[in-house]
Design a protein around this motif. Sequence first.
Motif, PDB file in Angstrom:
ATOM      1  N   TRP A 123       0.852  -1.184   0.000  1.00 56.15           N
ATOM      2  CA  TRP A 123       0.000   0.000   0.000  1.00 56.15           C
ATOM      3  C   TRP A 123       0.883   1.228   0.000  1.00 56.15           C
ATOM      4  O   TRP A 123       1.945   1.243   0.626  1.00 56.15           O
ATOM      5  CB  TRP A 123      -0.917   0.016   1.210  1.00 56.15           C
ATOM      6  CG  TRP A 123      -2.131  -0.806   1.008  1.00 56.15           C
ATOM      7  CD1 TRP A 123      -2.197  -2.159   1.123  1.00 56.15           C
ATOM      8  CD2 TRP A 123      -3.427  -0.354   0.639  1.00 56.15           C
ATOM      9  NE1 TRP A 123      -3.467  -2.581   0.846  1.00 56.15           N
ATOM     10  CE2 TRP A 123      -4.251  -1.495   0.548  1.00 56.15           C
ATOM     11  CE3 TRP A 123      -3.983   0.893   0.373  1.00 56.15           C
ATOM     12  CZ2 TRP A 123      -5.590  -1.412   0.201  1.00 56.15           C
ATOM     13  CZ3 TRP A 123      -5.319   0.967   0.037  1.00 56.15           C
ATOM     14  CH2 TRP A 123      -6.109  -0.169  -0.051  1.00 56.15           C
TER      15      TRP A 123
ATOM     16  N   LEU B   9      -3.485   5.535  -1.245  1.00 51.70           N
ATOM     17  CA  LEU B   9      -4.264   6.489  -0.453  1.00 51.70           C
ATOM     18  C   LEU B   9      -3.691   7.876  -0.702  1.00 51.70           C
ATOM     19  O   LEU B   9      -2.481   8.062  -0.634  1.00 51.70           O
ATOM     20  CB  LEU B   9      -4.174   6.176   1.042  1.00 51.70           C
ATOM     21  CG  LEU B   9      -4.725   4.842   1.511  1.00 51.70           C
ATOM     22  CD1 LEU B   9      -4.501   4.711   3.008  1.00 51.70           C
ATOM     23  CD2 LEU B   9      -6.200   4.753   1.203  1.00 51.70           C
TER      24      LEU B   9
ATOM     25  N   SER C  39       0.280   8.064  11.085  1.00 51.35           N
ATOM     26  CA  SER C  39      -0.878   7.177  10.936  1.00 51.35           C
ATOM     27  C   SER C  39      -0.807   6.410   9.627  1.00 51.35           C
ATOM     28  O   SER C  39      -1.084   5.212   9.577  1.00 51.35           O
ATOM     29  CB  SER C  39      -2.170   7.993  10.971  1.00 51.35           C
ATOM     30  OG  SER C  39      -2.326   8.617  12.210  1.00 51.35           O
ATOM     31  N   LEU C  40      -0.427   7.113   8.552  1.00 56.20           N
ATOM     32  CA  LEU C  40      -0.341   6.442   7.252  1.00 56.20           C
ATOM     33  C   LEU C  40       0.719   5.337   7.297  1.00 56.20           C
ATOM     34  O   LEU C  40       0.540   4.272   6.718  1.00 56.20           O
ATOM     35  CB  LEU C  40      -0.001   7.450   6.154  1.00 56.20           C
ATOM     36  CG  LEU C  40      -1.138   8.328   5.659  1.00 56.20           C
ATOM     37  CD1 LEU C  40      -0.634   9.317   4.626  1.00 56.20           C
ATOM     38  CD2 LEU C  40      -2.242   7.488   5.051  1.00 56.20           C
ATOM     39  N   LEU C  41       1.810   5.609   8.002  1.00 52.53           N
ATOM     40  CA  LEU C  41       2.885   4.608   8.066  1.00 52.53           C
ATOM     41  C   LEU C  41       2.432   3.349   8.789  1.00 52.53           C
ATOM     42  O   LEU C  41       2.994   2.275   8.578  1.00 52.53           O
ATOM     43  CB  LEU C  41       4.114   5.201   8.757  1.00 52.53           C
ATOM     44  CG  LEU C  41       4.996   6.066   7.862  1.00 52.53           C
ATOM     45  CD1 LEU C  41       6.026   6.798   8.688  1.00 52.53           C
ATOM     46  CD2 LEU C  41       5.679   5.222   6.815  1.00 52.53           C
ATOM     47  N   ASP C  42       1.401   3.474   9.651  1.00 57.20           N
ATOM     48  CA  ASP C  42       0.873   2.282  10.319  1.00 57.20           C
ATOM     49  C   ASP C  42       0.205   1.344   9.327  1.00 57.20           C
ATOM     50  O   ASP C  42       0.194   0.134   9.526  1.00 57.20           O
ATOM     51  CB  ASP C  42      -0.156   2.685  11.383  1.00 57.20           C
ATOM     52  CG  ASP C  42       0.524   3.187  12.625  1.00 57.20           C
ATOM     53  OD1 ASP C  42       1.750   2.984  12.728  1.00 57.20           O
ATOM     54  OD2 ASP C  42      -0.155   3.772  13.473  1.00 57.20           O
ATOM     55  N   GLY C  43      -0.391   1.922   8.285  1.00 54.92           N
ATOM     56  CA  GLY C  43      -1.142   1.086   7.366  1.00 54.92           C
ATOM     57  C   GLY C  43      -0.444   0.842   6.048  1.00 54.92           C
ATOM     58  O   GLY C  43      -0.687  -0.165   5.400  1.00 54.92           O
ATOM     59  N   CYS C  44       0.416   1.764   5.643  1.00 54.36           N
ATOM     60  CA  CYS C  44       1.022   1.663   4.316  1.00 54.36           C
ATOM     61  C   CYS C  44       2.494   1.294   4.445  1.00 54.36           C
ATOM     62  O   CYS C  44       3.176   1.741   5.361  1.00 54.36           O
ATOM     63  CB  CYS C  44       0.908   2.997   3.578  1.00 54.36           C
ATOM     64  SG  CYS C  44      -0.775   3.553   3.399  1.00 54.36           S
TER      65      CYS C  44
ATOM     66  N   VAL D  56      -4.811  -1.184   7.001  1.00 54.47           N
ATOM     67  CA  VAL D  56      -4.885  -0.017   6.122  1.00 54.47           C
ATOM     68  C   VAL D  56      -6.145   0.788   6.441  1.00 54.47           C
ATOM     69  O   VAL D  56      -6.107   2.019   6.544  1.00 54.47           O
ATOM     70  CB  VAL D  56      -4.881  -0.471   4.652  1.00 54.47           C
ATOM     71  CG1 VAL D  56      -5.117   0.712   3.749  1.00 54.47           C
ATOM     72  CG2 VAL D  56      -3.575  -1.149   4.315  1.00 54.47           C
TER      73      VAL D  56
ATOM     74  N   ALA E 297      -5.638   2.829   9.503  1.00 52.04           N
ATOM     75  CA  ALA E 297      -4.797   4.007   9.284  1.00 52.04           C
ATOM     76  C   ALA E 297      -5.583   5.087   8.542  1.00 52.04           C
ATOM     77  O   ALA E 297      -5.558   6.265   8.925  1.00 52.04           O
ATOM     78  CB  ALA E 297      -3.556   3.611   8.482  1.00 52.04           C
ATOM     79  N   ALA E 298      -6.312   4.682   7.500  1.00 49.44           N
ATOM     80  CA  ALA E 298      -7.044   5.678   6.708  1.00 49.44           C
ATOM     81  C   ALA E 298      -8.110   6.347   7.556  1.00 49.44           C
ATOM     82  O   ALA E 298      -8.301   7.562   7.496  1.00 49.44           O
ATOM     83  CB  ALA E 298      -7.668   5.000   5.496  1.00 49.44           C
TER      84      ALA E 298
ATOM     85  N   ARG F 214      -8.141   6.693  10.750  1.00 55.65           N
ATOM     86  CA  ARG F 214      -7.576   7.570  11.775  1.00 55.65           C
ATOM     87  C   ARG F 214      -7.262   8.938  11.161  1.00 55.65           C
ATOM     88  O   ARG F 214      -7.477   9.974  11.783  1.00 55.65           O
ATOM     89  CB  ARG F 214      -6.314   6.946  12.364  1.00 55.65           C
ATOM     90  CG  ARG F 214      -5.961   7.565  13.684  1.00 55.65           C
ATOM     91  CD  ARG F 214      -4.770   6.894  14.306  1.00 55.65           C
ATOM     92  NE  ARG F 214      -4.923   5.445  14.356  1.00 55.65           N
ATOM     93  CZ  ARG F 214      -3.899   4.617  14.512  1.00 55.65           C
ATOM     94  NH1 ARG F 214      -2.689   5.088  14.650  1.00 55.65           N
ATOM     95  NH2 ARG F 214      -4.097   3.331  14.553  1.00 55.65           N
TER      96      ARG F 214
END
Lengths: 184, 487
Positions: free
Chosen positions: A21, A46, A61-66, B327, B330-331, B333
Motif C-alpha cells: 500500500w 491512499l 498514521s499512514l505509516l501504520d497502514g502503508c 490499512v 490508518a485511513a 484515523r
Amino acid sequence: MAEFGLLCLALAAAPSADGAWCGIAGIPEAGVLAAAALGLDAGRTLLVPEPGPSWPQVVASLLDGCELVLLRPPARASAQVRQRLEATLRRGRGVLLVAGDWPGAQLRLRVASQRWTGLGDGHGRLRACCAEVTADGRGEAAVTRTRWLWLPGEDGGVAVADPRNLPFDLLQTPAAPALRAVSG
Amino acid sequence: MVVTCPDLHSANLSADPDIQTARRHEQMIAAVTGFCPDVEVVEPGVCAFGARGPARYFGGETALAARIIAALADLGLAGRVGVADGLFAALLAARDGTIVSPGGTAKFLGAQPVSVLADHGLAAQDLAAQDLAAQDLAALLVRLGLHTLADFAALPVRDVASRFGDAGEGAHQLARGLDSRPLATRPPPAELSVAHRFDPPEPRAEPVVFAAKALAGRLHDALAARGLTCVRVQVKATWADGQESSRRWRHDGLLSAAAVADRVRWQLDGWQPAPPDDGKPPGDNKTADDENIPGGIVALRLVPDLLVRATGQQLALWGETLVSDQVARAAMRVQAMLGHEAVLRPVLGGGRNAGDQVTPIPFGEKTEPRLPAGRPWPGRVRGAAPGLVFPAAREAEVTDDAGRAVTVSGRCAVSAAPARLAVRGDPPRRITGWAGPWPLSERWWDPSAARRRARFQLVTEDGRAWLAVVEDGRWLVEAGYWLIGLG
C-alpha cells in the motif's frame, strides 16, 4: 511546487506493483495516471492531498497502514518532528519517501539533468525522458552512483539508458542540481 | 377508533416540510401509541387503531377517548376522537367527536350528507387518488336528488357500477359501511440508539473508549435481535462545556464492538489536534489528556444510521482490492483528524483531459470512476502521461520571438511558433520544442458545459515539459512532465 516529480512516483510504483500500500501525502498534483503507467496500483493507493498543520501525525498514521509513504512536507520539518517520524519508521516496516530536503536521510536521489524526446518544432509528441540520476547517502549507500535512466521509456516503463547512445549531445544538457531525500 | 388533531391535519406535511409540525405529529403518534401499540397513521394528524381491546382495558370507549384527549392536551394539541365500525365511519365520527355505539354505525352513516364522499380525505385514498372524480360524483348525486348516504346506499350496486364506474362503486361501498379493510398498523418505532452518561465528567479518553465498547455491544445486540444492521453509525460525544463532536462512521454491519470503540478513540483524538509533544503513551501524562478533552465528557451516544436488513456480507471473488484492517484503520484515523473527504482513493477512468482520467473517491465509499474507461475518448492526449496534474490549471503567457502573444484561430492555425513560456509565479522559460495544437471540442450540445480548447506540449530549456491549453484566448498550464523540480 518544487521538488516533486515523476521520479518520486516511479520509486513508489515498484513496491505498489508487488502488493504494497502506498500513501501520498501533501502532493495534490501527483499524476496517478503516469504512476499507474509505471506500475503503481491505484487500488492500493491512499491520497491525502492536504494534510494540514498536523501532518506529522497524519504521516505517522499512514505509516501504520502503508508500507510506503510519499510525502512533501507542507512546512519545514523541525529536527524533533524528523526524529519522531524516524522512530516510527524504525518501529514499523515502512519506507518514507520525502520530496524535499530531509537531513540525515538514508539515501538521497538527485536528478542532474533531464531531457524529453519526441517533440520537434511544431510536430511530434512527448515520448520518453532521459535523465541522469545520482544517488548517495549513508551507510551502504555512501558511495555516490550515477546512472542514465529512461523514465518513462518509449514503452512506458523504466530502463537504464546507455550514456554512449543518448539522443542528444551531453555537453548541451543543462545541469541544475536538485535535492531530494529518501529515508528508509 | 380514530384520533385527529385538526391543527396538524390542516398542515400538509408532504408539501410543507415544516420540522415543527412534523415533530408535533410524531409526539401525537407517540402519545396515542401509549394507549395502543398498533396504530395506523392515516394522514398527518390523523391516526386510527382498533378500539375494542384498549377500550376494555381503560374502562369503556368514552373513558379511553377522554384519556387520549387529556394526553394530547398535555402536549398542547387539541385532539378529537371518533369511534365507529370501520375506518370511514370513524373518521366521520371524529370530525365532531362522536362515539357511535356498537351497531349504530349504519344509522350514523346514513344520516351523513353525500358531500362527505368528496371532502373526506379517506375517499380520495380509497378511490385511488380519484379526488376530482369523487367531487364530481358528490355534486352529481346532489343534482340527482340523493342528499344523504342512506339515499345513495339504497341504490342497487349493479346500477351504481354501470352508471358511475369504479369510483362510484367504491363510494357506494363506503356509503354502505363496507370499507372494512384491516388497519395497516405500524410497529412502534424502536429507540435503537444507546447512550452512556458520565457523572462526574470523564476527563480521560480511555474510560470513554472502554464505555464505548460496551455501548457498541449493546447496540449490536439490539440490532441483531431485530435482524437489522446499520450502514453507518453516528458517534456523538458531549463535553461538559456543551461542545459536541458528532461524526458518522461507515459500519455496513462489519464492525465489531472493539472496532467501534477504536473509532470513538480516533474521534476523541482528532477532536483537538494533540499538542506536538505528546509522544508519550497515554495514561502517564494526565495534563495532555486534559487538554484533549476540555472539561471532560458528560455523554457518549451511538446512533445507528440508515438501518437495513442484515443479509450478511459477500465479498467479490475477483476484481476487488481487499482493504486490510490495518490499512482501513490508518485511513480512518486520518479521516478522524482531517475529515471524511481528506483521504482519497484514486480510481482510473476515461476522459479527454489530464485531470478527468483519475477520480478521487473518499476512502470507504464505492469506487467507481466518474467517466468510464474502455471507451475511445477521441481527442485525448496520447503518449506519456504527465507526472504532475495541477489541481487548478496555472495561468501562463506564451509569446513568440518578437514578444507577441501566440494565438490560435478558430481553424486551429497558430499565429507564430511559441518561443517563451511564462507561468505565473515563475520566471519566463525559453521553449526548445513544441507540438500542437490538438483541438478539443467537448459537449457542444450543452451550452453550459461546452468547452473548446487547443492543447500544446511544450519543452523548455530547463528540461521540463508542459501540457498547455488555449481556451478563450487564454493560456493555461494543466500538467507538467518532469522527474523532479529543478529549482
